[in-house]
Structure formats: C-alpha cells, structure tokens
Design a protein around this motif. Structure first.
Motif, PDB file in Angstrom:
ATOM      1  N   LEU A 212      -8.835  -9.513 -12.196  1.00  4.86           N
ATOM      2  CA  LEU A 212      -8.526 -10.202 -10.813  1.00  4.86           C
ATOM      3  C   LEU A 212      -7.380 -10.964 -11.077  1.00  4.86           C
ATOM      4  CD1 LEU A 212     -12.016 -10.904  -9.270  1.00  4.86           C
ATOM      5  CD2 LEU A 212     -10.344  -8.928  -9.016  1.00  4.86           C
ATOM      6  N   ARG A 213      -6.447 -11.096 -10.196  1.00  3.65           N
ATOM      7  CA  ARG A 213      -5.364 -12.175 -10.119  1.00  3.65           C
ATOM      8  C   ARG A 213      -4.907 -12.231  -8.798  1.00  3.65           C
ATOM      9  NH1 ARG A 213      -0.385  -9.557  -9.968  1.00  3.65           N
ATOM     10  NH2 ARG A 213      -0.183  -7.386 -10.507  1.00  3.65           N
ATOM     11  N   SER A 214      -4.145 -13.192  -8.338  1.00  6.28           N
ATOM     12  CA  SER A 214      -3.704 -13.595  -7.065  1.00  6.28           C
ATOM     13  C   SER A 214      -2.323 -12.861  -7.211  1.00  6.28           C
ATOM     14  CB  SER A 214      -3.585 -15.131  -6.697  1.00  6.28           C
ATOM     15  OG  SER A 214      -3.002 -15.190  -5.479  1.00  6.28           O
ATOM     16  N   LYS A 215      -1.806 -12.168  -6.058  1.00  2.68           N
ATOM     17  CA  LYS A 215      -0.612 -11.453  -5.983  1.00  2.68           C
ATOM     18  C   LYS A 215       0.060 -11.152  -4.661  1.00  2.68           C
ATOM     19  CE  LYS A 215      -3.443  -7.438  -6.789  1.00  2.68           C
ATOM     20  NZ  LYS A 215      -4.724  -8.324  -6.811  1.00  2.68           N
ATOM     21  N   HIS A 216       1.169 -11.001  -4.168  1.00  2.00           N
ATOM     22  CA  HIS A 216       1.790 -10.936  -3.243  1.00  2.00           C
ATOM     23  C   HIS A 216       1.756  -9.532  -2.718  1.00  2.00           C
ATOM     24  CE1 HIS A 216       4.843 -11.123   0.065  1.00  2.00           C
ATOM     25  NE2 HIS A 216       4.620 -12.306   0.093  1.00  2.00           N
ATOM     26  N   MET A 217       1.507  -9.155  -1.256  1.00  2.00           N
ATOM     27  CA  MET A 217       1.438  -7.874  -0.728  1.00  2.00           C
ATOM     28  C   MET A 217       2.562  -7.206  -0.900  1.00  2.00           C
ATOM     29  SD  MET A 217       1.803  -8.793   3.388  1.00  2.00           S
ATOM     30  CE  MET A 217       3.277  -9.371   4.171  1.00  2.00           C
ATOM     31  N   SER A 218       3.733  -7.678  -1.217  1.00  2.00           N
ATOM     32  CA  SER A 218       5.099  -7.102  -1.376  1.00  2.00           C
ATOM     33  C   SER A 218       4.748  -5.899  -2.769  1.00  2.00           C
ATOM     34  CB  SER A 218       6.282  -8.011  -1.801  1.00  2.00           C
ATOM     35  OG  SER A 218       5.908  -8.669  -2.780  1.00  2.00           O
ATOM     36  N   GLU A 219       3.912  -6.407  -3.706  1.00  2.00           N
ATOM     37  CA  GLU A 219       3.736  -5.503  -4.728  1.00  2.00           C
ATOM     38  C   GLU A 219       3.194  -4.075  -3.994  1.00  2.00           C
ATOM     39  OE1 GLU A 219       1.238  -6.554  -7.820  1.00  2.00           O
ATOM     40  OE2 GLU A 219       1.829  -8.668  -8.005  1.00  2.00           O
ATOM     41  N   PHE A 220       2.609  -4.055  -2.855  1.00  2.00           N
ATOM     42  CA  PHE A 220       2.151  -2.749  -2.359  1.00  2.00           C
ATOM     43  C   PHE A 220       3.053  -2.016  -1.638  1.00  2.00           C
ATOM     44  CE2 PHE A 220      -1.433  -5.486  -3.917  1.00  2.00           C
ATOM     45  CZ  PHE A 220      -1.989  -4.424  -4.917  1.00  2.00           C
ATOM     46  N   ALA A 221       4.100  -2.708  -1.051  1.00  2.00           N
ATOM     47  CA  ALA A 221       5.239  -2.233  -0.504  1.00  2.00           C
ATOM     48  C   ALA A 221       6.310  -1.433  -1.307  1.00  2.00           C
ATOM     49  CB  ALA A 221       5.743  -3.211   0.521  1.00  2.00           C
ATOM     50  N   ALA A 222       6.468  -1.683  -2.644  1.00  2.00           N
ATOM     51  CA  ALA A 222       7.335  -1.335  -3.478  1.00  2.00           C
ATOM     52  C   ALA A 222       7.363   0.278  -3.447  1.00  2.00           C
ATOM     53  CB  ALA A 222       7.089  -1.841  -4.629  1.00  2.00           C
ATOM     54  N   PRO A 223       8.558   0.777  -3.777  1.00  2.00           N
ATOM     55  CA  PRO A 223       8.572   2.465  -3.914  1.00  2.00           C
ATOM     56  C   PRO A 223       7.635   2.871  -4.761  1.00  2.00           C
ATOM     57  CG  PRO A 223      10.877   1.465  -4.052  1.00  2.00           C
ATOM     58  CD  PRO A 223       9.871   0.378  -4.251  1.00  2.00           C
ATOM     59  N   ASP A 224       7.181   2.445  -5.846  1.00  2.00           N
ATOM     60  CA  ASP A 224       6.196   3.056  -6.939  1.00  2.00           C
ATOM     61  C   ASP A 224       5.082   2.736  -6.708  1.00  2.00           C
ATOM     62  OD1 ASP A 224       6.888   0.243  -7.559  1.00  2.00           O
ATOM     63  OD2 ASP A 224       6.706   0.811  -9.706  1.00  2.00           O
ATOM     64  N   ALA A 225       4.647   1.972  -5.453  1.00  2.00           N
ATOM     65  CA  ALA A 225       3.190   1.414  -5.229  1.00  2.00           C
ATOM     66  C   ALA A 225       2.356   2.442  -4.865  1.00  2.00           C
ATOM     67  CB  ALA A 225       3.240   0.296  -4.130  1.00  2.00           C
ATOM     68  N   PRO A 226       0.919   2.502  -5.116  1.00  2.00           N
ATOM     69  CA  PRO A 226       0.203   3.456  -4.710  1.00  2.00           C
ATOM     70  C   PRO A 226       0.047   3.502  -2.981  1.00  2.00           C
ATOM     71  CG  PRO A 226      -1.218   1.594  -5.410  1.00  2.00           C
ATOM     72  CD  PRO A 226       0.383   1.304  -5.714  1.00  2.00           C
ATOM     73  N   GLU A 227      -0.073   4.789  -2.597  1.00  2.00           N
ATOM     74  CA  GLU A 227      -0.119   4.988  -1.107  1.00  2.00           C
ATOM     75  C   GLU A 227      -1.542   4.634  -0.683  1.00  2.00           C
ATOM     76  OE1 GLU A 227      -0.024   8.996   1.467  1.00  2.00           O
ATOM     77  OE2 GLU A 227       1.971   8.222   1.018  1.00  2.00           O
ATOM     78  N   MET A 228      -1.546   3.729   0.253  1.00  2.00           N
ATOM     79  CA  MET A 228      -3.046   3.327   0.898  1.00  2.00           C
ATOM     80  C   MET A 228      -3.572   4.128   1.804  1.00  2.00           C
ATOM     81  SD  MET A 228      -3.741   0.605  -0.835  1.00  2.00           S
ATOM     82  CE  MET A 228      -2.821  -0.045  -2.242  1.00  2.00           C
ATOM     83  N   ASP A 229      -4.808   4.277   1.751  1.00  2.00           N
ATOM     84  CA  ASP A 229      -5.471   5.120   2.854  1.00  2.00           C
ATOM     85  C   ASP A 229      -6.239   4.253   4.013  1.00  2.00           C
ATOM     86  OD1 ASP A 229      -5.425   7.838   1.711  1.00  2.00           O
ATOM     87  OD2 ASP A 229      -6.319   7.075   0.038  1.00  2.00           O
ATOM     88  N   PHE A 230      -6.414   2.908   3.506  1.00  2.00           N
ATOM     89  CA  PHE A 230      -7.034   1.960   4.568  1.00  2.00           C
ATOM     90  C   PHE A 230      -6.409   0.613   4.146  1.00  2.00           C
ATOM     91  CE2 PHE A 230     -10.169   5.306   3.826  1.00  2.00           C
ATOM     92  CZ  PHE A 230     -10.533   5.312   4.961  1.00  2.00           C
ATOM     93  N   VAL A 231      -6.135  -0.349   5.031  1.00  2.00           N
ATOM     94  CA  VAL A 231      -5.601  -1.590   4.979  1.00  2.00           C
ATOM     95  C   VAL A 231      -6.538  -2.395   5.784  1.00  2.00           C
ATOM     96  CG1 VAL A 231      -3.880  -3.323   4.823  1.00  2.00           C
ATOM     97  CG2 VAL A 231      -3.260  -0.986   4.352  1.00  2.00           C
ATOM     98  N   PHE A 232      -7.074  -3.344   5.239  1.00  2.00           N
ATOM     99  CA  PHE A 232      -7.909  -4.443   5.951  1.00  2.00           C
ATOM    100  C   PHE A 232      -7.340  -5.715   5.954  1.00  2.00           C
ATOM    101  CE2 PHE A 232     -11.228  -0.846   4.620  1.00  2.00           C
ATOM    102  CZ  PHE A 232     -11.341  -0.261   5.877  1.00  2.00           C
ATOM    103  N   THR A 233      -7.259  -6.409   7.092  1.00  2.00           N
ATOM    104  CA  THR A 233      -7.157  -8.086   6.830  1.00  2.00           C
ATOM    105  C   THR A 233      -8.463  -8.682   7.070  1.00  2.00           C
ATOM    106  OG1 THR A 233      -6.342  -7.944   9.437  1.00  2.00           O
ATOM    107  CG2 THR A 233      -4.669  -8.105   7.665  1.00  2.00           C
ATOM    108  N   VAL A 234      -8.904  -9.734   6.205  1.00  2.00           N
ATOM    109  CA  VAL A 234     -10.008 -10.636   6.229  1.00  2.00           C
ATOM    110  C   VAL A 234      -9.970 -11.795   6.634  1.00  2.00           C
ATOM    111  CG1 VAL A 234     -11.060  -8.695   4.444  1.00  2.00           C
ATOM    112  CG2 VAL A 234      -9.955 -10.631   3.660  1.00  2.00           C
ATOM    113  N   CYS A 235      -8.665 -12.220   7.156  1.00  2.00           N
ATOM    114  CA  CYS A 235      -8.557 -13.320   7.737  1.00  2.00           C
ATOM    115  C   CYS A 235      -7.718 -13.304   8.942  1.00  2.00           C
ATOM    116  CB  CYS A 235      -8.046 -14.484   6.662  1.00  2.00           C
ATOM    117  SG  CYS A 235      -6.175 -14.503   6.230  1.00  2.00           S
TER     118      CYS A 235
END
Length: 277
Positions: free
Chosen positions: A172-195
C-alpha cells in the motif's frame, strides 16, 4: 404542467447550470447541501439559488429540507425520460449509434475486473476499500486506490486497523489519480469515489467508460476527541466500506449488462453507514 425534453435541454444549455447538474449527477443518489454545491463550484449562494430554481422548474433536480438546511438531488426519473427522448426521437431508437458501447459484453470469460477507489488524500478510506476488495475477491477483481490530492503517506491509524483485521499492507502507498490516467495504465471497469470532496471534483474521463459510483464515507482522519474516539471513527469507516464492498463482490458482474450494473452500484450506495464490524 408537463415539462418537455426540449425545455430541459435548454435549461442545461447554460454552462453553470450544467455544472450544478453534473455535480449532482456525480453525487447521485446523495442529497447535497446548497452550501456544499456553492463551495465546490465556486458560485455565489444567491446565483446558485437561481440555477437550482431553474433546474427544479425543469424537473431535473429536487429539493428536500433537513432542519434549516436545503438539500438537493437529481430527479432521476425525469432525467431518464429526457434521455429516452434523445434515444427514441433524435436517434430513432438506434442504441448502437447513441449509447456508449456495453464493455461488459466484450469482456473475456474469466478475466479479472479492474476497480479504482478514489478519495482526496488516499491515506485511509480508499486504502481501506482497496484492501477489503483485495482480501474478499482477489480472484475476480484487481483493486487499486488513488487520491485527487494525495497526502505524503498513509494514516498510521488506518494501517493499524488493516493489520489488526488481517490485511496485507506491504504494497500500500499513497498515490495520485494521474497514475491511472497515463497511457500505459490499466483500463478500469469500475471507478468509485468514497468521499464527497473527490466526487465533487471534475475527474478525468476514464478510458473504457467504466461503471462509476459514489460511496461517500465520513473522513476518519478529521475525527477529534480522545484516542478511543478517533479509533472508533476509523472502525466506522472500515465497517461502512466493508458492507458496500461485500455487496459489490457478491454481484454476478459477468451476467449483468451495463444498465443493471449501474443500478446495482447505485443501490449499494444507499447502504446505511451505522454500526461497525
């Protein structure tokens, strides 16, 4: 008086009225205080009141009162009627050219689903959610978490709660959501906001058109009081998220279409937050 879809679309043609509508859609099925809308969108309260009145007159938003507070939410039945008009009249009932493609039908059998949990700091709630889903259903889902404005590290109390409940915290580590918007990021099937704050922000349009949901949970990091009271706040947040994720993991995702999945995700958002595990 019956409100036509053309009147509703005209109301949404105003950029700032549309921004209010979009925020309430991101928070659905929540009710949102007027003050939070004004703060989140940077709109003066009297101006916001005019926008909300126009949206209410168009049947797109409803108003409820709780004590002295006015709460607003999407009038989803009317919104669906407006969208039906676009599909059946403008698109001549041709969903293949008007609706987003249903990615669920393209998924290979047995493939794991990617799930991203978002909050502001990525130090407690989204970390809880990532760990819980990984523990409950790692064979079906790959869980990730990120923050819109991540903190410098994980909450020590959150880490202790996870360890005490048997979760592996080594990765576990704290990270920015931009990591998952990068070209090589895994494609998400579900995105949940919890706050709520993360849900209020205008997040990127994720590749693959994932199912989205808002499972708002009170921030335990902001809890005050004694050490026991602060610890209880983290236990409450963990318990609320675990109940939602247990319900999510039990869904027959492989056999549900996009509309059914979105409806199920919205139903889970209505799960009460009371009691802890």
């Amino acid at each position: 008086m019956e409100i036509t879809a053309t009147e509703q679309l005209a109301t949404l043609g105003h950029p700032q009225r549309l921004s209010v509508f979009r925020m309430l859609m991101r928070r659905f099925p929540d009710t949102v205080p007027a003050g939070e809308l004004a703060s989140g969108l940077g709109i003066k309260p009297n101006t916001l009141s005019n926008y909300l009145n126009a949206l209410r007159h168009a049947g797109l938003v409803r108003q409820d009162r709780s004590g002295t507070s006015l709460l607003y939410s999407i009038e989803m039945k009317n919104v669906q009627h407006m969208l039906d008009y676009l599909l059946n009249d403008c698109c001549r009932g041709r969903p293949e050219i008007c609706l987003p493609s249903d990615k669920t039908s393209d998924r290979p059998a047995g493939r794991k689903y990617n799930v991203l949990f978002l909050c502001v700091g990525n130090s407690a709630r989204s970390i809880f959610a990532e760990s819980i889903l990984r523990t409950l259903a790692d064979e079906r889902f790959t869980a990730y978490s990120a923050g819109t404005h991540p903190s410098s590290g994980l909450s020590p109390i959150a880490v202790k709660v996870l360890k005490d409940k048997g979760h592996d915290v080594s990765t576990l580590r704290s990270k920015h959501m931009s990591e998952f918007a990068a070209p090589d990021a895994p494609e998400m099937d579900f995105v949940f906001t919890v706050c709520n704050q993360a849900a209020n922000e205008d997040c990127p349009a994720w590749d693959g058109q994932p199912i989205s949901g808002h499972w708002g949970v009170v921030d335990p990091v902001k809890a005050t009081g004694t050490k026991a009271e602060k610890s209880l706040a983290f236990q409450n947040a963990y318990g609320a998220l675990r109940r939602r994720i247990e319900a999510f993991a039990a869904l027959p995702v492989e056999s549900l279409d996009r509309i059914a999945l979105q409806s199920a995700v919205d139903d889970i958002a209505r799960t009460p937050d009371e009691d802890t595990l």
